[in-house]
Design a protein around this motif. Sequence first.
Motif, short mmCIF file in Angstrom:
data_model
loop_
_atom_site.label_atom_id
_atom_site.label_comp_id
_atom_site.label_asym_id
_atom_site.label_seq_id
_atom_site.Cartn_x
_atom_site.Cartn_y
_atom_site.Cartn_z
N MET A 1 28.27 37.24 47.16
CA MET A 1 29.43 38.09 46.90
C MET A 1 28.95 39.51 46.63
O MET A 1 28.01 39.73 45.86
N SER A 2 29.56 40.48 47.30
CA SER A 2 29.20 41.88 47.10
C SER A 2 30.32 42.59 46.33
O SER A 2 31.49 42.23 46.44
N LEU A 226 38.46 31.54 29.50
CA LEU A 226 39.08 32.72 28.93
C LEU A 226 39.94 33.47 29.95
O LEU A 226 40.39 34.58 29.68
N GLY A 227 40.17 32.85 31.11
CA GLY A 227 41.08 33.44 32.08
C GLY A 227 40.44 34.30 33.14
O GLY A 227 41.14 35.02 33.86
N VAL A 228 39.12 34.25 33.28
CA VAL A 228 38.43 35.02 34.31
C VAL A 228 38.64 34.36 35.67
O VAL A 228 38.46 33.14 35.81
N SER A 229 39.01 35.15 36.67
CA SER A 229 39.20 34.63 38.02
C SER A 229 37.86 34.18 38.59
O SER A 229 36.92 34.96 38.69
N GLN A 230 37.79 32.92 38.99
CA GLN A 230 36.55 32.40 39.54
C GLN A 230 36.31 32.84 40.98
O GLN A 230 35.21 32.69 41.51
N ARG A 235 28.62 34.16 40.65
CA ARG A 235 28.20 32.77 40.53
C ARG A 235 26.72 32.62 40.21
O ARG A 235 26.30 31.61 39.66
N THR A 236 25.92 33.60 40.61
CA THR A 236 24.48 33.53 40.41
C THR A 236 24.01 34.72 39.58
O THR A 236 24.73 35.71 39.41
N LEU A 237 22.78 34.62 39.10
CA LEU A 237 22.22 35.73 38.34
C LEU A 237 22.06 36.98 39.20
O LEU A 237 22.20 38.11 38.71
N GLU A 238 21.78 36.80 40.48
CA GLU A 238 21.65 37.96 41.38
C GLU A 238 23.00 38.65 41.55
O GLU A 238 23.08 39.89 41.52
N GLU A 239 24.06 37.88 41.72
CA GLU A 239 25.39 38.46 41.82
C GLU A 239 25.79 39.11 40.49
O GLU A 239 26.44 40.16 40.47
#
Length: 387
Positions: A1-2, A226-230, A235-239
């Motif tokens: 994801m960018s 807490l309501g954060v859009s997935q 998803r990763t530490l790099e992202e």
Amino acid sequence: MSYTDASMNVLREHGDELADATVAALFERGEVGKFNTLMRYVSTAGAPLPDGLPEVAREYLRATSAPPDWIDWEVMEKARLFFIDNNVHISTALSFASMPACYVVPHVAKLLSATHGLEYPSKRMAETGQFTVYLMRPDAFEAGGRFIPAAQKVRLLHASIRHHLRRENRWDTGALGTPICQEDMIGGQMFFSLLVLDSLHRLGIHMSEEGAEAYYYAWRVVGAMLGVSQDAAPRTLEEARAFLDLYMIRHMGPSEEGALLTRQLIDLYEEVVPGTFFDPIVSALIRHLTGDTCADWLRVPRTSWDTVVKAVPHLLGVLEAIEDRSPLAARALDRLGHLTTLLELSSLTRGRVMHYAIPEQLKKEYDVPPASHRTRRWHPPSATVPG
């Protein structure tokens, strides 16, 4: 994801639909006081909901009573063991890096100054510490655990701040987007996960890639609850690194509120540290973990301990070497870390369970002016160049 400025701007338009609708209904029906009173009796998962609880609140609590269905329990157990092994270091990172990072984002610092309940740093830090301890307990998601009710209440607290700011026209939505928007919620998730790992690395703590990834995963679960859009959350530490780099470039800077909150934080921990000789170590740790630029923005004083603190990684390295070579020493140090964390938390909470209530009004003087957009050892992901 960018992540780009354009994609981040979209995230600024959205809050938390479920929690926002619940809070709006409670205020419309004049049931906030009743809700807060009854919810003081709901502190453990699986407990019967009290009679008289507004139906809209009852529906919300039912809908949010379980973790996301994609949760991996084996990874969560690895995260718990990582926390046990590093609890003192994690508490240090939360206190002296994560919280100051919140303060270095001006509109977030202003939000933290918005409610009477968040005005006092001991309460703010106690809630953060207690929330993390609840998360990392073996029974966190089981009947009798305290984490799920805490997450449900924090989510409503965020929604109530959004409600007040919109209703009272005290937020420039055109310039700042939705208050406590998805971008800011994800940013907060990064402060309490990736930034903690960065701080542990800066302190010289040895971490496996598996442990670091598990700890980050646990905060992904927290974000979802807490309501954060997935769809938008890294998803990763790099992202996560890409998001945090761009978020901080877009928003970080000096503010009066940030400097005041930091001063309150320093004063609080100087009171916790016995005597006065070691008081400067509080400022020195904040400066060491946040860097000189952010520390200067927050007006963290320079002290003679700034150089001394740089030796901390060497001392911790010696302790970790002892821990690695002796299982008995490892157990003793883990136990000592657990007791130290509990002692710190007890001093902040004064032995009480913290309650998260919906504020019925914000501070009168609060205002936000428009702002312009701007198993191997783990190592932090490389810095990214925003696209």
